[in-house]
Motif scaffolding. Sequence first.
Motif, PDB file in Angstrom:
ATOM      1  N   LYS A  99      67.047  93.407  91.331  1.00 25.55           N
ATOM      2  CA  LYS A  99      65.785  93.027  91.201  1.00 25.55           C
ATOM      3  C   LYS A  99      65.341  92.288  89.805  1.00 25.55           C
ATOM      4  O   LYS A  99      65.684  92.984  88.767  1.00 25.55           O
ATOM      5  CB  LYS A  99      65.167  94.334  91.383  1.00 25.55           C
ATOM      6  N   CYS A 100      64.668  91.359  89.873  1.00 23.44           N
ATOM      7  CA  CYS A 100      64.293  90.471  88.725  1.00 23.44           C
ATOM      8  C   CYS A 100      63.254  91.443  87.865  1.00 23.44           C
ATOM      9  O   CYS A 100      62.346  91.987  88.405  1.00 23.44           O
ATOM     10  CB  CYS A 100      63.887  89.247  89.103  1.00 23.44           C
ATOM     11  N   THR A 101      63.589  91.317  86.635  1.00 23.76           N
ATOM     12  CA  THR A 101      62.722  92.294  85.857  1.00 23.76           C
ATOM     13  C   THR A 101      61.357  91.331  85.635  1.00 23.76           C
ATOM     14  O   THR A 101      60.444  91.905  84.769  1.00 23.76           O
ATOM     15  CB  THR A 101      63.226  92.437  84.311  1.00 23.76           C
ATOM     16  N   HIS A 102      61.088  90.045  85.934  1.00 18.92           N
ATOM     17  CA  HIS A 102      59.997  89.241  85.847  1.00 18.92           C
ATOM     18  C   HIS A 102      58.925  89.988  86.931  1.00 18.92           C
ATOM     19  O   HIS A 102      58.108  90.823  86.293  1.00 18.92           O
ATOM     20  CB  HIS A 102      60.156  87.936  85.734  1.00 18.92           C
ATOM     21  N   LEU A 103      59.094  89.657  88.071  1.00 15.98           N
ATOM     22  CA  LEU A 103      58.021  90.057  89.058  1.00 15.98           C
ATOM     23  C   LEU A 103      58.696  91.024  90.192  1.00 15.98           C
ATOM     24  O   LEU A 103      58.102  91.064  91.133  1.00 15.98           O
ATOM     25  CB  LEU A 103      56.805  89.174  89.617  1.00 15.98           C
ATOM     26  N   GLY A 104      60.042  91.033  90.263  1.00 15.60           N
ATOM     27  CA  GLY A 104      60.629  91.832  91.325  1.00 15.60           C
ATOM     28  C   GLY A 104      61.450  91.084  92.317  1.00 15.60           C
ATOM     29  O   GLY A 104      61.553  91.610  93.319  1.00 15.60           O
ATOM     30  N   CYS A 105      61.507  90.005  92.455  1.00 11.88           N
ATOM     31  CA  CYS A 105      62.269  89.078  93.230  1.00 11.88           C
ATOM     32  C   CYS A 105      63.697  89.391  93.254  1.00 11.88           C
ATOM     33  O   CYS A 105      64.407  90.235  92.141  1.00 11.88           O
ATOM     34  CB  CYS A 105      62.374  87.644  93.142  1.00 11.88           C
ATOM     35  N   THR A 106      64.591  89.229  94.065  1.00 10.09           N
ATOM     36  CA  THR A 106      65.770  89.548  94.290  1.00 10.09           C
ATOM     37  C   THR A 106      66.834  88.338  93.781  1.00 10.09           C
ATOM     38  O   THR A 106      66.503  87.364  94.215  1.00 10.09           O
ATOM     39  CB  THR A 106      66.245  89.720  95.842  1.00 10.09           C
ATOM     40  N   VAL A 117      70.595  83.311  88.807  1.00  9.28           N
ATOM     41  CA  VAL A 117      69.320  82.642  88.832  1.00  9.28           C
ATOM     42  C   VAL A 117      68.031  83.061  89.671  1.00  9.28           C
ATOM     43  O   VAL A 117      68.384  83.169  90.908  1.00  9.28           O
ATOM     44  CB  VAL A 117      69.458  81.152  89.162  1.00  9.28           C
ATOM     45  N   CYS A 118      67.140  83.669  89.152  1.00 12.03           N
ATOM     46  CA  CYS A 118      66.038  83.965  90.188  1.00 12.03           C
ATOM     47  C   CYS A 118      65.296  82.745  90.774  1.00 12.03           C
ATOM     48  O   CYS A 118      64.858  81.753  90.097  1.00 12.03           O
ATOM     49  CB  CYS A 118      64.811  84.902  89.192  1.00 12.03           C
ATOM     50  N   PRO A 119      65.058  82.770  92.154  1.00 14.17           N
ATOM     51  CA  PRO A 119      64.495  81.762  92.880  1.00 14.17           C
ATOM     52  C   PRO A 119      63.223  81.714  92.647  1.00 14.17           C
ATOM     53  O   PRO A 119      62.422  80.753  92.820  1.00 14.17           O
ATOM     54  CB  PRO A 119      64.758  82.010  94.368  1.00 14.17           C
ATOM     55  N   CYS A 120      62.571  82.739  92.177  1.00 17.12           N
ATOM     56  CA  CYS A 120      61.010  82.877  92.099  1.00 17.12           C
ATOM     57  C   CYS A 120      60.184  82.015  90.831  1.00 17.12           C
ATOM     58  O   CYS A 120      59.493  81.081  90.998  1.00 17.12           O
ATOM     59  CB  CYS A 120      60.423  84.264  92.159  1.00 17.12           C
ATOM     60  N   HIS A 121      60.767  82.704  89.688  1.00 15.23           N
ATOM     61  CA  HIS A 121      60.120  81.735  88.609  1.00 15.23           C
ATOM     62  C   HIS A 121      61.320  81.273  87.566  1.00 15.23           C
ATOM     63  O   HIS A 121      61.174  80.944  86.420  1.00 15.23           O
ATOM     64  CB  HIS A 121      59.197  82.445  87.870  1.00 15.23           C
ATOM     65  N   ALA A 122      62.585  81.137  88.318  1.00 16.98           N
ATOM     66  CA  ALA A 122      63.631  80.532  87.363  1.00 16.98           C
ATOM     67  C   ALA A 122      64.214  81.238  86.175  1.00 16.98           C
ATOM     68  O   ALA A 122      64.948  80.541  85.299  1.00 16.98           O
ATOM     69  CB  ALA A 122      63.242  78.970  87.065  1.00 16.98           C
ATOM     70  N   SER A 123      63.951  82.699  86.214  1.00 17.23           N
ATOM     71  CA  SER A 123      64.636  83.370  85.145  1.00 17.23           C
ATOM     72  C   SER A 123      66.117  83.355  85.723  1.00 17.23           C
ATOM     73  O   SER A 123      66.493  83.146  86.628  1.00 17.23           O
ATOM     74  CB  SER A 123      64.295  84.877  85.004  1.00 17.23           C
ATOM     75  N   ALA A 124      66.939  83.365  84.271  1.00 20.82           N
ATOM     76  CA  ALA A 124      68.511  83.421  84.478  1.00 20.82           C
ATOM     77  C   ALA A 124      69.105  84.165  83.579  1.00 20.82           C
ATOM     78  O   ALA A 124      68.494  84.704  82.427  1.00 20.82           O
ATOM     79  CB  ALA A 124      69.124  82.075  84.269  1.00 20.82           C
ATOM     80  N   PRO A 134      63.850  82.793  79.830  1.00 22.22           N
ATOM     81  CA  PRO A 134      62.700  83.519  80.533  1.00 22.22           C
ATOM     82  C   PRO A 134      62.226  82.844  81.746  1.00 22.22           C
ATOM     83  O   PRO A 134      62.630  81.982  82.081  1.00 22.22           O
ATOM     84  CB  PRO A 134      61.712  83.221  79.220  1.00 22.22           C
ATOM     85  N   PRO A 135      61.038  83.323  82.243  1.00 19.27           N
ATOM     86  CA  PRO A 135      59.931  84.300  81.856  1.00 19.27           C
ATOM     87  C   PRO A 135      60.528  85.877  81.726  1.00 19.27           C
ATOM     88  O   PRO A 135      59.890  86.610  81.482  1.00 19.27           O
ATOM     89  CB  PRO A 135      58.846  84.334  82.688  1.00 19.27           C
ATOM     90  N   ALA A 136      61.605  86.229  82.449  1.00 21.06           N
ATOM     91  CA  ALA A 136      62.054  87.576  82.536  1.00 21.06           C
ATOM     92  C   ALA A 136      61.979  88.282  81.096  1.00 21.06           C
ATOM     93  O   ALA A 136      62.570  87.627  80.100  1.00 21.06           O
ATOM     94  CB  ALA A 136      63.448  87.824  83.097  1.00 21.06           C
TER      95      ALA A 136
END
Lengths: 176, 462
Positions: A99-106, A117-124, A134-136
């Motif tokens: 679970k991404c620590t930014h907003l919770g995407c997988t 790599v988070c598909p939602c806002h590109a945190s890595a 960031p943004p995580a």
Amino acid sequence: MSETKKQHKMNETEQMPSRRSFLFIFWVGLGIVAFIEFIGVVTAFLLPRKKKTKTGDFGTIIEAGKADKFSLNSVTAFIRGKFYLCRLEDGGFLAVSRKCTHLGCTVPWSDKEKKFVCPCHASAFDIRGEVISPPAPRALDVYHLYVENNIVKVDTGKRIKRSGFRTDQVVYAKKA
Amino acid sequence: MKPKHKPSPETTGFFHQLFRSIFPYPLIPKSDQERKRYLLKNLILHFRPPTVPEKTLKFSLTWGLGGMAALLIILQFGTGLLLKFVYKPIPVAAYSSIQMLQNEVMFGYLIRNIHHWCANFLVLIVFLHMLRVFFTGAFHPPRQFSWIIGLGLFGLVLTANFTGYLLPYDQLAYWAVTVSTGMLEYIPVVGNRLQEIIQGGNEIGPATLSIFFAIHTAVVPVGLIILMAFHFWRIRKTGGLVIPRASGEDIEKKPVRVPTLPHLLLREVVVALVLIAVVMVVSVSFDTPLGDSANPGLSPNPTKAPWYFAGLQELLLHLHPLFAVFIIPLVLFVTLMGIPYLKYDTNTEGIWFASIKGRKMALIAGLIAIAAGPMGILADEYLIDFAAGLSGIPTFFGNGLIPFAFIFFGCAGFYILIKHRYSASNNETTQALFVFILVVFLILTVTGTWFRGPGMKLTWPF
Ligand code: HEM
Ligand code: HEM
Ligand code: FES
């Protein structure tokens, strides 16, 4: 006589309102207490219930498998447990939450780029869950992990928040 | 008050008597007198005042927006009740119940479309209604509290939309609600707890769905009914709507009043019929999308919040979360609540944009915002990557406090400058600042909705 009677009357009229206002305050007080009780009951009703399955209970422990089965510098997904088992370069294990620590995407693991790599806002995140971009705001959570008889087990009831990677989070299998 | 020509029971049949017992007044009133009585005797119509000030009938005062909002809510109640017969608020079953609704239930898709489109129109219409109330100065005393009740209604409409969004339980719903509730975590102290209460646990799941369903189909409707009754009652108690006047004219003390029936009612019916026609055409032509069934293991790229939260999400891409989801929304909320209670130089009720000067200043504020908004977004995206460039400074300052102070002093500077430049009253200046913030917010919303592609990078919409 009229004097005393007047006195008496005055006392009475003075007392009456005070008795009335006492009763009034009493009822208002009761009303407030009832209201607080009402709010209390509703709040208690709506609060999330404690989980029946506590840490270490049957059902939260997932046996990942033999320690030697996982190659160095590899990531294995456990869908049911919602975590990734990461084996670091030096052979240590980490159970990283998906679970991404930014907003919770997988976050999916990219084997080519060797990062999450988070598909939602590109945190890595790197293999240790540490933020690469960031943004995580913090590293991926980890689950409590231990090795028993050379078998890696993860307690999915115990998620640990962390601000960053520390070496004491890594668990090693005993050299056989 | 006996109806005048009540026939004696002996001379009429049973059905006639039955009919009269239900409708003890002539169905089609002929004279003004009869019409007034009709209004009072009819359960639904007696909520209306018997007469209204003639000038408030002018369409360009209200644009019919409040009435449209009320009608859309009624349509939501009707279609929502029907949907409840088919819908199952349990993960996976929810998705297949919507599939069944669309494929097997007669007119199922149509009802779903009406509910979907009315919901979206509602946000837009209520927002426009709020703007018309603001720009006609209808928040000045004695209407201050009507504004506050209105804000409560707006909150309920947004809650209804947000909770309804999850119900189809497809990928779009699941992830939009995941990122939206994810924002709660950044509220200091209570954020985590709040998120847990709303989600009913650590992530979106069965508990979330049943909580959202209960809020959507019970809490919100009851709240709407109560607040709407309150809203309409307050409007009556404040003597009807503001009376439109030109800048410089005095407030009319004793306006000419005309009977509600037929003058107001007729206009309302016309607006209602046009709106229903539009809703039907849109609902027949454009289907509500239904994505794949929700899959907690796979986030689609991009994952976006629903459009009415897109402005907030866009803010989140630029600023530290504490500022984007907590401080700035809090400041905006307090400002909105405070609008009717500020101390104004004059009472501008009934004058569009406060005055002629006010109109000009509003236009200029809007134009400045149209220039400044996109420039700010582009600059933050490509030039000033605070997080990377100022890596020495913690993001709380680099992405939070410094830009926030910049925005805050920017607004204050704008206020002072435009006030001096036009030697304006504080009504006009407050309005200009409102327009500025409004337009920036709209630009953020448009950017978040149409100009964000995969990975939330800036792209062209087509
Ligand atoms: C569900 C939402 C709402 C409904 C159904 C509703 C309905 C109405 C109706 C029917 C009117 C009278 C005529 C008109 O202006 O069209 C009215 C007036 C008014 N509304 Fe609303 N409204 C809603 C939301 C709001 C909001 C969000 C605000 C402001 C924040 C607001 C503030 C007012 C005020 C101050 C008036 C009196 C206007 C005047 O005296 O000229 N309302 N509303
Ligand atoms: C202001 C009032 C309301 C608004 C703004 C609203 C909004 C919504 C929205 C946006 C959806 C998602 C539809 C979609 O795009 O898939 C939805 C679904 C739903 N709503 Fe409402 N709603 C309202 C009132 C009600 C009421 C009063 C009921 C029932 C008592 C209701 C029952 C449902 C049901 C069962 C669904 C699931 C079906 C579906 O998703 O298509 N709604 N609502
Ligand atoms: S949720 Fe992963 S980057 Fe936003």
